[in-house]
Scaffold this motif. Sequence first.
Motif, PDB file in Angstrom:
ATOM      1  N   MET A  85       0.835  -1.190   0.000  1.00  0.00           N
ATOM      2  CA  MET A  85       0.000   0.000   0.000  1.00  0.00           C
ATOM      3  C   MET A  85       0.880   1.253   0.000  1.00  0.00           C
ATOM      4  SD  MET A  85      -3.243   0.042  -0.197  1.00  0.00           S
ATOM      5  CE  MET A  85      -3.914  -1.336  -1.056  1.00  0.00           C
ATOM      6  N   TYR A  90      -0.416   2.287  -4.746  1.00  0.00           N
ATOM      7  CA  TYR A  90      -1.777   2.819  -4.577  1.00  0.00           C
ATOM      8  C   TYR A  90      -2.262   3.474  -5.867  1.00  0.00           C
ATOM      9  CZ  TYR A  90      -5.669   5.686  -2.980  1.00  0.00           C
ATOM     10  OH  TYR A  90      -6.898   6.280  -2.857  1.00  0.00           O
ATOM     11  N   VAL A  91      -1.420   4.367  -6.456  1.00  0.00           N
ATOM     12  CA  VAL A  91      -1.880   5.060  -7.657  1.00  0.00           C
ATOM     13  C   VAL A  91      -1.934   4.126  -8.873  1.00  0.00           C
ATOM     14  CG1 VAL A  91      -1.143   7.359  -6.914  1.00  0.00           C
ATOM     15  CG2 VAL A  91       0.375   5.998  -8.327  1.00  0.00           C
ATOM     16  N   ARG A  92      -1.299   2.971  -8.773  1.00  0.00           N
ATOM     17  CA  ARG A  92      -1.407   2.020  -9.888  1.00  0.00           C
ATOM     18  C   ARG A  92      -2.405   0.893  -9.586  1.00  0.00           C
ATOM     19  NH1 ARG A  92       4.327   0.860 -12.932  1.00  0.00           N
ATOM     20  NH2 ARG A  92       4.956   2.994 -13.339  1.00  0.00           N
ATOM     21  N   GLU A  95      -5.248  -0.755  -4.280  1.00  0.00           N
ATOM     22  CA  GLU A  95      -6.463  -0.890  -3.485  1.00  0.00           C
ATOM     23  C   GLU A  95      -7.429  -1.899  -4.122  1.00  0.00           C
ATOM     24  OE1 GLU A  95      -8.575   2.773  -2.965  1.00  0.00           O
ATOM     25  OE2 GLU A  95      -8.858   2.393  -0.823  1.00  0.00           O
ATOM     26  N   GLU A  99      -9.126  -5.187  -2.375  1.00  0.00           N
ATOM     27  CA  GLU A  99     -10.572  -5.454  -2.359  1.00  0.00           C
ATOM     28  C   GLU A  99     -10.854  -6.864  -2.872  1.00  0.00           C
ATOM     29  OE1 GLU A  99     -13.086  -3.585  -1.214  1.00  0.00           O
ATOM     30  OE2 GLU A  99     -11.543  -2.209  -0.470  1.00  0.00           O
ATOM     31  N   GLU A 100     -10.196  -7.206  -3.964  1.00  0.00           N
ATOM     32  CA  GLU A 100     -10.437  -8.506  -4.586  1.00  0.00           C
ATOM     33  C   GLU A 100      -9.974  -9.644  -3.659  1.00  0.00           C
ATOM     34  OE1 GLU A 100     -12.137  -9.371  -6.954  1.00  0.00           O
ATOM     35  OE2 GLU A 100     -11.404 -11.280  -7.756  1.00  0.00           O
ATOM     36  N   ARG A 103     -12.413 -10.030  -0.836  1.00  0.00           N
ATOM     37  CA  ARG A 103     -13.654 -10.635  -1.292  1.00  0.00           C
ATOM     38  C   ARG A 103     -13.478 -12.138  -1.517  1.00  0.00           C
ATOM     39  NH1 ARG A 103     -16.413 -11.832  -5.317  1.00  0.00           N
ATOM     40  NH2 ARG A 103     -14.646 -11.732  -6.724  1.00  0.00           N
ATOM     41  N   LEU A 131       7.527  -2.460 -10.421  1.00  0.00           N
ATOM     42  CA  LEU A 131       6.606  -3.562 -10.692  1.00  0.00           C
ATOM     43  C   LEU A 131       5.196  -3.272 -10.180  1.00  0.00           C
ATOM     44  CD1 LEU A 131       8.898  -6.512  -9.503  1.00  0.00           C
ATOM     45  CD2 LEU A 131       8.623  -5.696 -11.823  1.00  0.00           C
ATOM     46  N   VAL A 141       7.429 -12.194  -4.748  1.00  0.00           N
ATOM     47  CA  VAL A 141       6.812 -10.930  -5.138  1.00  0.00           C
ATOM     48  C   VAL A 141       6.063 -11.113  -6.458  1.00  0.00           C
ATOM     49  CG1 VAL A 141       7.264  -8.537  -5.794  1.00  0.00           C
ATOM     50  CG2 VAL A 141       8.643  -9.611  -4.011  1.00  0.00           C
ATOM     51  N   ARG A 144       3.063  -6.118 -11.226  1.00  0.00           N
ATOM     52  CA  ARG A 144       2.225  -5.670 -12.347  1.00  0.00           C
ATOM     53  C   ARG A 144       0.909  -6.453 -12.404  1.00  0.00           C
ATOM     54  NH1 ARG A 144       7.448  -5.331 -15.514  1.00  0.00           N
ATOM     55  NH2 ARG A 144       8.061  -3.168 -15.229  1.00  0.00           N
ATOM     56  N   GLN A 146      -3.281  -7.221 -11.900  1.00  0.00           N
ATOM     57  CA  GLN A 146      -4.617  -6.649 -12.018  1.00  0.00           C
ATOM     58  C   GLN A 146      -5.520  -7.494 -11.137  1.00  0.00           C
ATOM     59  OE1 GLN A 146      -5.932  -6.606 -16.066  1.00  0.00           O
ATOM     60  NE2 GLN A 146      -4.815  -4.723 -16.489  1.00  0.00           N
ATOM     61  N   ALA A 147      -6.648  -6.902 -10.739  1.00  0.00           N
ATOM     62  CA  ALA A 147      -7.566  -7.634  -9.870  1.00  0.00           C
ATOM     63  C   ALA A 147      -7.943  -8.985 -10.497  1.00  0.00           C
ATOM     64  CB  ALA A 147      -8.808  -6.804  -9.603  1.00  0.00           C
ATOM     65  N   ALA A 148      -8.024  -9.013 -11.817  1.00  0.00           N
ATOM     66  CA  ALA A 148      -8.440 -10.242 -12.487  1.00  0.00           C
ATOM     67  C   ALA A 148      -7.412 -11.368 -12.347  1.00  0.00           C
ATOM     68  CB  ALA A 148      -8.695  -9.953 -13.960  1.00  0.00           C
ATOM     69  N   ASP A 149      -6.160 -11.013 -11.989  1.00  0.00           N
ATOM     70  CA  ASP A 149      -5.124 -12.048 -11.849  1.00  0.00           C
ATOM     71  C   ASP A 149      -5.210 -12.801 -10.523  1.00  0.00           C
ATOM     72  OD1 ASP A 149      -4.026 -11.134 -14.247  1.00  0.00           O
ATOM     73  OD2 ASP A 149      -2.772  -9.661 -13.209  1.00  0.00           O
TER      74      ASP A 149
END
Lengths: 161, 635
Positions: A85, A90-92, A95, A99-100, A103, A131, A141, A144, A146-149
């Motif tokens: 965080m 954060y800007v990339r 958050e 969330e994902e 959930r 990264l 680690v 790069r 995405q929530a979908a990953d």
Amino acid sequence: MAEIKLACNIASQVEEICDRHHNKPGELINILHEAQSLQGYLPEAMQRIIARKLDIPVSKVYGVVTFYTFFTMTPKGKYPISVCMGTACYVRGGEKLLEELKRRLGIEVGQTTPDGKFSLDCLRCVGACGLAPVVMIGEKVYGRLQAADIKGILENLISAE
Amino acid sequence: MKNLTVSALEELRIKARQELDLRERSDLVVLQSCCSLSQGIEKMQLLVCGGTGCKASMSPLIARRLQEKIEKEGIDRQVDVVTTGCFGFCEKGPIVKVIPDNTFYVHVSPEDAEEIVDRHVLGGERVERLLYVDPKSGKAVSDSKHMDFYRKQMRIALRNCGFIDPERIEEYIARDGYKPLADALVAGKPEEVIDKIKRSGLRGRGGGGFPTGLKWELTARQKAEQKYVVCNADEGDPGAFMDRSIMEGDPHSIVEAMALCGFAIGASKGLVYIRAEYPLAIHRLQVAIAQAEEYGLLGENILGTDFSFDIEIRYGAGAFVCGEETALIHSMEGKRGEPTLKPPYPSEAGYKGMPTNVNNVETFANVPAILTEGPEWFASIGTEKSKGTKVFALAGKINNVGLIEVPMGTTLREVIFDIGGGIKNGKKFKAVQTGGPSGGCLTEKHLDIPIDFDNLLAAGSMMGSGGMIVMDEDDCMVSVARFYLDFTVEESCGKCTPCRIGNKRLLEILNRITEGRGTMDDLKMLETLGKVIKDTALCGLGQTSPNPVLSTLENFREEYEAHVKKKVCPAKQCKALLTYAINPMKCMGCGLCAKNCPAEAIVGITRKPHVIMPEKCIRCGMCISRCKFNAIVIC
């Protein structure tokens, strides 16, 4: 604090750690670092032993343990997950990853899943900002993201067992 | 133990220089051609970045594969694989540099190791696909000296990072390491060391900018049985990794500078307070301390003189407030890291009540360079009141994320658009945040300000430790302010009321605004309360914590007002103010969004436009990232 009995060998190891630091109250933080590495967390029973050895009130030990985010009183999961965080993450979109994860795992930050497999935490910058956004699972680690990953990563960990 | 004398150290240096000669020479002349063993080159080196960022992308495996390959080819006598500290260009990591032709390979993967050896080292031909491509010209650039990222940089604190193997003291010694210490001890005049640091104009790099020489002098003046030198390596600013990279890439410079400081102020004991979250930096520092002890550069009677100094490592445990010197000292004493009122300053009564000099990692890293090159040289770099260079961790929505060092006085525009290569994905620049949670957000109109301590402060931000986060048009400044406040509230130690309760109230107001429940009175309250906290909080953390709110309020007032009056988030970030919808003209009915929607909020028939049910939508954005036809809109 929930009462958790310590195994005898753990108790004696905690005492040894205190002895190695000459039972000096000034060494409390170093002692806590070593004690936490035994089981990954600092249960109340462990804090009581340290307080007794260092001859300081247990409230003082508890005060230090709860002050620093590195120390924890909840056992970590088999796969401890930390979401970075830091500002760069954060800007990339850090958050959204958090969330994902919340959930999918059904737990909040600082908690462990009931089966003891996953625990979820936030951390401030692992320094791999190139990264971003980054998630750490154990020592590994993942960059790069995405929530979908997230779904695939969790499934891979479970299927690898 | 090899207790070196001054002359033995010089002999060692001559020998070590020969080993490093290849790298030094190839750094001076940039060869256009590609070197290989087949052309009769006798010695080559492959430098692999071993910083945390590149390690996370498997650089240790790259180093191993390279080593295995050169052993397999039987050329391990001619070719060395060297793991170095951070090259700085983290965006392009992992990085492998070939010496002597300085070829700079980017985004290297372990699978590329064989090809680098076969084609380049043996065949004399560069691996074109691993070269950096200049985004402006579209041409491949083979060496770092011709890259915009490096051209405007000047490396003083980072002079050895990415050049030497940080785990070999010989390589540090070859770069004039421990010479300033030896010279100072032989001369035997501590006041001369202080005088040089004062004349250099060096100011503390941890954020405050206090003159370092003056700090040393104040501690030197105190009479006490025991004094302490403390290195503040508790880099807690999220998104900043300057200190860590220095410790990982050049730990001996810190060891030497601390010993020099000890000699100057009359201390025999040094302590490094380092974050436990930095395992690699801790390891490299431990190795450096052990090597310095072995060579008699730490310990009793250093270099045969009567000066003794040793260094111990103390671990932090994740508390941002411990970057404040009084809090740091309490933490080292095994207590909660709460700050206390100054005076007394640590220079009078610090660790265990004794005079203590606390400096930051980057400050220390400058010290040996100043003594080697001379204070006048250092003072000739930079602006009138801020001398030398500053290291920044450049991150966020910028093309070239990485660690950079520029002379003071460089403008933000040069840093962001020349070195940083501009904004990612061709978006528009919106703001740059400097100084972390204590700093502020600067805008387009500030881009031509020469960066130094005083200019940034006057613009409503601050230098801070060197975090620099670039934001684009998609970032909501109210959310950014909330992000920092959230951090401060979590990290506030709770000792003084303005910080503990005041910041909590600020955060509550910001939460209201981002959820569309804010009023115009809330904006007034943010300002009033922010100023009260600045004036009344106990320590530096509290006194600067409202800065992100106050600076965004001043520079982006219209964005706050849009949230309050129109209940919209112009940057489309604040979830509560957004609605997701599908454009039926663009939707092909592929169903990918519905399949991936975690809330099962998307319905529709195959090959027909789908619909998002607003009551079920959790606004996670998963559908947008999956849609191939740009059919999903946020309004």
